[in-house]
Design an enzyme around this catalytic site. Structure first.
Site, PDB file in Angstrom:
ATOM      1  N   ASP A  64       0.824  -1.218   0.000  1.00 55.51           N
ATOM      2  CA  ASP A  64       0.000   0.000   0.000  1.00 55.51           C
ATOM      3  C   ASP A  64       0.855   1.263   0.000  1.00 55.51           C
ATOM      4  O   ASP A  64       0.320   2.374  -0.035  1.00 55.51           O
ATOM      5  CB  ASP A  64      -0.988   0.000   1.175  1.00 55.51           C
ATOM      6  CG  ASP A  64      -0.326  -0.188   2.528  1.00 55.51           C
ATOM      7  OD1 ASP A  64       0.711  -0.890   2.596  1.00 55.51           O
ATOM      8  OD2 ASP A  64      -0.834   0.342   3.530  1.00 55.51           O
ATOM      9  N   HIS A  65       2.179   1.101   0.015  1.00 57.91           N
ATOM     10  CA  HIS A  65       3.064   2.264  -0.044  1.00 57.91           C
ATOM     11  C   HIS A  65       3.895   2.330  -1.331  1.00 57.91           C
ATOM     12  O   HIS A  65       4.627   3.287  -1.530  1.00 57.91           O
ATOM     13  CB  HIS A  65       3.987   2.281   1.184  1.00 57.91           C
ATOM     14  CG  HIS A  65       3.225   2.509   2.459  1.00 57.91           C
ATOM     15  ND1 HIS A  65       3.205   3.709   3.110  1.00 57.91           N
ATOM     16  CD2 HIS A  65       2.395   1.683   3.158  1.00 57.91           C
ATOM     17  CE1 HIS A  65       2.418   3.611   4.185  1.00 57.91           C
ATOM     18  NE2 HIS A  65       1.918   2.395   4.235  1.00 57.91           N
TER      19      HIS A  65
END
Lengths: 301, 301
Positions: A64-65
């Site tokens: 998610d980064h």
């Protein structure tokens, strides 16, 4: 200093929320910080010019980064980018991107420069005349860095009337701005502070996501203008912070208070919560100046 | 047979268009075909239940056809999926996904089974009682397969009145449906075709993206109910099909005509075009039954 939140939710993209990514405009730089899936679309939605992004900072290699990074790198090529691109990220990302390009029989037309991070101490990773960027070691399940963006002190402001009255030749004005005392036309020494004023306070921004509550962080972010600190959970789920190595809103506020920051921005909200106002309420029981990140929101400092 | 287009544009995701991905519902299966960045959001937007996806087919390892896959695999884990997941993709993807998981210190709770494709001949890659899936070798810049989804012929339809009139015992009805001749209660042989009707014509769907115009394709997709064939360019850019190994709308129509397919669906449009109707117009000069893919559009056959 202008901060645009492209995404501020934990886990994975949904129809109306995006994973972590933000754009920091500071002294003519456009820094991209983290790059969850869908970031290239959010950059377009927020009208950020792709070509102005020259530095991308990736905190850690949870999807998610950074799952949006390879798409962005590919898009830059399709748009025939020539500007070089610097990526600051944990070791491993270069190998991954290289493998993806190999499998696609692809390449970049522009220079793609990886700065692989491995240190567990803060380090200076970018610097020019006006800005410096340092890593902030964070406490997460895998190797993770936050990033500290610091303006350097500017030149002193000349008090033109005072300088003329003190009979100083124009040729010395630059020396005055640099903080030196100078001689006037009569050979008399003029003290710098009598004809100049302090420059504006240098601004600074600390991005800290993802991290457990850890007071070691405080010393690395003392007095920053704005602190983005993750707040994945509300207090009722505090016990989840231990296995996941995330923080509650209140823990983020405690760090902000100890570091005496200007404004605390909360983000990385777990998608289990509908009412995000509770994050602000809980944080404000500890620290007053709290803002909630929101996809598309712009903060100016 | 229901086909939902999640994305049908070439290159990279934009605010209003998505790269290639589609969902084929056929005989109770939900097959996901290609998985460009943002596919998990489009699956949600189109209300496809994640847990029903058990088979994902990836045509090739250009980013606009698979950059959304790792995010989907991660999301499945976050949703505590237990159902096994089969991925049919060119060799290399397994290594890539494994590296991504290693860097994230992550894993899947469910069984993740890769079927790595390397053959340049059509091969059967999935089969159950009702459906078979074959690869279709395509002609692109890197190793690429299309996929042919074929229903198997169903049981013959019993003409109940005719069977009763022919004095056949109920015990033989299943044999009749399977196509056998049977003896009636008086010991007389009854020809199958006098008491049954043909089952519905088995339906079939061929997905062919990305590919240059190549007549070798024709034999592998003869008479399919629906053919999705890429049409990246209009005729005025035909010369671009050579270095890129893509097709024009007219070339796609020529393949459809030679293969005598039911319906041709065009997609993988270059983002340089605003008016997609021209794709249909140009294709229809060669082949009549042409439809344009559109993100979110559903085709039923």
């Amino acid at each position: 200093m202008k901060l645009t939140i492209l995404g501020c939710h934990s886990a994975t993209p949904r129809i109306n929320t995006n994973p972590t990514s933000q754009v920091l405009e500071i002294n003519n730089h456009i820094f991209l910080i983290d790059c969850g899936e869908g970031t290239q679309v959010e950059l377009r939605r927020n009208k950020v010019k792709f070509n102005r992004i020259k530095h991308i900072f990736i905190s850690h290699l949870h999807g998610d980064h950074y799952f949006g990074l390879i798409g962005l790198i590919s898009t830059f090529r399709l748009l025939t980018r020539e500007t070089e691109l610097h990526i600051y990220a944990p070791k491993g990302l270069k190998e991954l991107v290289t493998l993806q390009m190999k499998l696609a029989n692809s390449w970049t037309n522009y220079q793609l420069i990886f700065h692989e991070l491995t240190s567990h101490e803060p380090e200076l990773i970018f610097e020019d005349e006006k800005v410096a960027v340092y890593t902030i070691p964070l406490d997460h399940r895998i190797y993770t860095n936050g990033f500290l963006f610091k303006e350097k002190p500017g030149l002193r402001k000349l008090d033109m009337n005072a300088a003329i009255e003190a009979d100083i030749d124009m040729a010395y004005f630059n020396k005055l701005k640099q903080g030196f005392d100078v001689e006037n036309n009569k050979g008399k020494l003029v003290k710098n502070e009598t004809v100049t004023k302090d420059p504006p306070e240098p601004r600074s921004y600390a991005f800290c996501s993802d991290t457990a509550y850890n007071e070691k962080l405080v010393n690395n972010i003392l007095g920053v203008t704005a602190l983005y600190h993750e707040a994945t959970f509300l207090e009722k789920h505090e016990k989840l912070t231990i296995p996941t190595k995330h923080s509650t809103a209140k823990q983020a506020a405690s760090i902000a208070k100890q570091a005496n920051v200007g404004t605390l921005i909360l983000g990385h909200f777990s998608t289990r919560y509908d009412n995000l106002d509770l994050f602000k309420e809980e944080a404000q029981t500890v620290f007053k100046h709290v803002e909630l990140a929101k996809d598309g929101k712009v903060f100016s400092f």
